[in-house]
Design an enzyme around this catalytic site. Sequence first.
Site, PDB file in Angstrom:
ATOM      1  N   ARG A  72     -66.742  56.478  57.074  1.00 24.29           N
ATOM      2  CA  ARG A  72     -67.664  57.169  57.983  1.00 24.29           C
ATOM      3  C   ARG A  72     -66.870  58.093  58.890  1.00 24.29           C
ATOM      4  NH1 ARG A  72     -69.720  56.121  63.241  1.00 24.29           N
ATOM      5  NH2 ARG A  72     -71.911  56.782  63.531  1.00 24.29           N
ATOM      6  N   SER A 119     -80.258  53.883  55.098  1.00 24.63           N
ATOM      7  CA  SER A 119     -80.535  53.235  56.378  1.00 24.63           C
ATOM      8  C   SER A 119     -82.036  53.112  56.585  1.00 24.63           C
ATOM      9  CB  SER A 119     -79.933  54.038  57.536  1.00 24.63           C
ATOM     10  OG  SER A 119     -78.532  53.982  57.521  1.00 24.63           O
ATOM     11  N   LYS A 161     -72.512  53.110  67.607  1.00 27.09           N
ATOM     12  CA  LYS A 161     -73.393  54.212  67.251  1.00 27.09           C
ATOM     13  C   LYS A 161     -74.476  54.302  68.308  1.00 27.09           C
ATOM     14  CE  LYS A 161     -74.672  54.368  62.929  1.00 27.09           C
ATOM     15  NZ  LYS A 161     -75.257  53.915  61.643  1.00 27.09           N
TER      16      LYS A 161
END
Length: 214
Positions: free
Chosen positions: A40, A109, A138
């Site tokens: 990521r 997601s 996040k």
Amino acid sequence: MYNTTYALMYVTDDGITDDTAFFKILEDTLKGGASIIQLREKSCKTISFYNRSLKAKTLCHAYRVPFIINDRIDIALAVDADGVHLGQTDMPYRKARELLGPNKIIGLSVSNTEQAIEAENLKVDYIGISPIFNTVTKTSDLAPSLGIEGLQMIRPLFSKPIICIGGIHQNNVAEIIKNGANGVAIISAISKAQYPEKETKNLKEIICQTGFIQ
């Protein structure tokens, strides 16, 4: 592709800009038993993302662990990654599948029951319930945490593996697995641990002790 087990996904920490530290932690997670790795990178330049991806894929495959890319279909194609993880605002699943082909992993997601039903109809390989608990890793555009109740609501709606992410650590991972998840995705609990390999081993052991079913 290597055997895909979603029990413990390590999602790399893009806050670690030093490559030596970054790859040391990544290898520690692989030694500790991480079963799948997601790279990521939200802010680095494409060339840096590409270079990290090449090295990370080589390292993962040396441990016979699948390697997927967060969001970026172009990077996944460029390095021939094992798959991608998509958010709700990323490239549509059908187009991603068309580009990547039938054999790559594609995860999506999900933050509510409607998205879980859509994912079931699309036949994605797995969904990531995000966030299961509150998290500081996040913070932008993050839906409210779903909690165990949210997991219990989504579990009957999706027939393939469910991974949970967000605020997961040793004290709550067993509860997540016992309530229907097939695995967890973890960033900071591992990347910020004093001993990432030991932390990964401990988390994997807890998961295995629950008697989870992949």
